[in-house]
Design a protein around this motif. Sequence first.
Motif, PDB file in Angstrom:
ATOM      1  N   TYR A   1       0.841  -1.194   0.000  1.00  0.00           N
ATOM      2  CA  TYR A   1       0.000   0.000   0.000  1.00  0.00           C
ATOM      3  C   TYR A   1       0.880   1.249   0.000  1.00  0.00           C
ATOM      4  O   TYR A   1       0.633   2.210  -0.751  1.00  0.00           O
ATOM      5  N   GLY A   2       1.955   1.221   0.823  1.00  0.00           N
ATOM      6  CA  GLY A   2       2.907   2.337   0.819  1.00  0.00           C
ATOM      7  C   GLY A   2       3.619   2.485  -0.524  1.00  0.00           C
ATOM      8  O   GLY A   2       3.913   3.593  -0.968  1.00  0.00           O
ATOM      9  N   ALA A   3       3.879   1.341  -1.178  1.00  0.00           N
ATOM     10  CA  ALA A   3       4.567   1.346  -2.471  1.00  0.00           C
ATOM     11  C   ALA A   3       3.605   1.520  -3.645  1.00  0.00           C
ATOM     12  O   ALA A   3       4.038   1.512  -4.805  1.00  0.00           O
TER      13      ALA A   3
ATOM     14  N   GLU B   1      -2.287  -4.340  -7.613  1.00  0.00           N
ATOM     15  CA  GLU B   1      -2.529  -5.740  -7.962  1.00  0.00           C
ATOM     16  C   GLU B   1      -1.948  -6.685  -6.927  1.00  0.00           C
ATOM     17  O   GLU B   1      -2.512  -7.746  -6.649  1.00  0.00           O
ATOM     18  N   ARG B   2      -0.830  -6.311  -6.331  1.00  0.00           N
ATOM     19  CA  ARG B   2      -0.221  -7.165  -5.307  1.00  0.00           C
ATOM     20  C   ARG B   2      -1.104  -7.212  -4.049  1.00  0.00           C
ATOM     21  O   ARG B   2      -1.224  -8.252  -3.406  1.00  0.00           O
ATOM     22  N   ILE B   3      -1.733  -6.101  -3.732  1.00  0.00           N
ATOM     23  CA  ILE B   3      -2.649  -6.068  -2.581  1.00  0.00           C
ATOM     24  C   ILE B   3      -3.828  -7.002  -2.829  1.00  0.00           C
ATOM     25  O   ILE B   3      -4.201  -7.814  -1.971  1.00  0.00           O
TER      26      ILE B   3
ATOM     27  N   SER C   1      -7.664  -8.269   9.305  1.00  0.00           N
ATOM     28  CA  SER C   1      -6.245  -7.927   9.152  1.00  0.00           C
ATOM     29  C   SER C   1      -6.021  -7.040   7.922  1.00  0.00           C
ATOM     30  O   SER C   1      -5.196  -6.118   7.943  1.00  0.00           O
ATOM     31  N   VAL C   2      -6.755  -7.319   6.863  1.00  0.00           N
ATOM     32  CA  VAL C   2      -6.672  -6.473   5.661  1.00  0.00           C
ATOM     33  C   VAL C   2      -7.108  -5.045   5.993  1.00  0.00           C
ATOM     34  O   VAL C   2      -6.442  -4.076   5.599  1.00  0.00           O
TER      35      VAL C   2
END
Length: 448
Positions: A305-307, A311-313, A378-379
């Motif tokens: 999220y910071g980066a 799609e990775r999230i 957690s998400v």
Amino acid sequence: MKENKMGTMEMKKLILTMSFPIMISMLVQALYNIVDSMFVARVSETALAAVSLCYPIQMILVAVACGTGVGVNALLSRYLGEKRYKEANQIALHGIFLALCNWIVFAILGIFFSEAFLRLFSSDEQILQMGIHYMKICTIFSFGVFVQITYERIMQSTGNTIYNMIIQGVGALINIILDPIFIFGYFGLPAFGVTGAAIATVIGQIIAMIIGIVITQKKIKEVKVHPKEWKFDMQLIGKIYRISFPAILMQSIMSFMTVFMNMILIPFSALAVSVFSIYYKLQQFVFMAVLGMNNALIPIISYNYGARKKERILEAIRFSLLISTLIMAIGTIIFQLFPKELLYLFDAKENMLAIGIPALRIISISFIFAGVSMVLCSVFQALGHANQSLYITLLRQLILLIPLTWGMAQSFGLDTSWIAFIITEVVCAGLSILILQRIKRKTIMKIN
């Protein structure tokens, strides 16, 4: 500096490689909770009742430690993803400072209020004396568990989870070895009974803490933990607790749920309280595996999220839900097929089996639905929506569960009351999915 693996490694591999060591360490942690009760149960049913009544306070203590660690973990991972290394170092240092503050609070509470708490549930002097000794030792020497968990979260935030397995594994192994020595009195030592179980627990925690400090200083390169560089920053503490406070409440709610469940069950029998305590420790073997994955999931999603890697999230969320469903399904099958064998671990007699077998079989039907809520909570935390996690957990552990259990127990009896767990988890899983869809629209899908 080369980008952290949380931003580059293939997502399924990343989740599995980060989750597995944490899962193992948490399963070992669950094992030594069970071993404690197994040994104590062989002292007497009174001893088991004393430890069972103390268990909610231990849960609250761990909830504060782990909840504070969630804030430290999430912010550290986010700052590392944004390449803000100085701020990340200060987050780690403030996490250690907060761990020590929390220890002082619990030590004071343990010294002055252990007896008052236990008298809420029992007037049996033998149970009270055993419980008071156990609780005071676990709280006065709780600096071990507070500092240990903080260092574990610092490691997790950098993607290094194998060390968590080592730290918790060694601490749990020491506890398991020392339990019979101190409880029953081997090698010339007197038999301390319940007090011996507490002594073994805190020794294991303190040794695990020392190992965590050494590994972090020697092996973790992304975060520098140098106390001389610490600068007190109230704003930073505020940032940590904006994420941590809902997480603390979420985990503490489990303790309050146990307290209320004890109040509901004690009119049936003290044995019903012991059965629920046994169930709770047994289900940790299943739930701890999912929680271990969630502990890896929070820094992974926070980092990406910071980066700004949308799609990775999304892939992390999908794969974690799949793994959670698989773990919970296996747990359900074990509880359905082998409830008697699980209860025999605690020296169960016929009267305990009569209560315990229906309880284990009915409650385990709710496991898969609980797994969905746990992953999505957690998400929500990792994406900065900690309040939504709190709302779902309040519903799961208190607002829905306790009134339903009480109402069904009063109306239909003890065996039927366990169905409240199924109803609660189905409702909360559905709500969690609806909240995820809203957060996806407002947060994840707007990442460029």
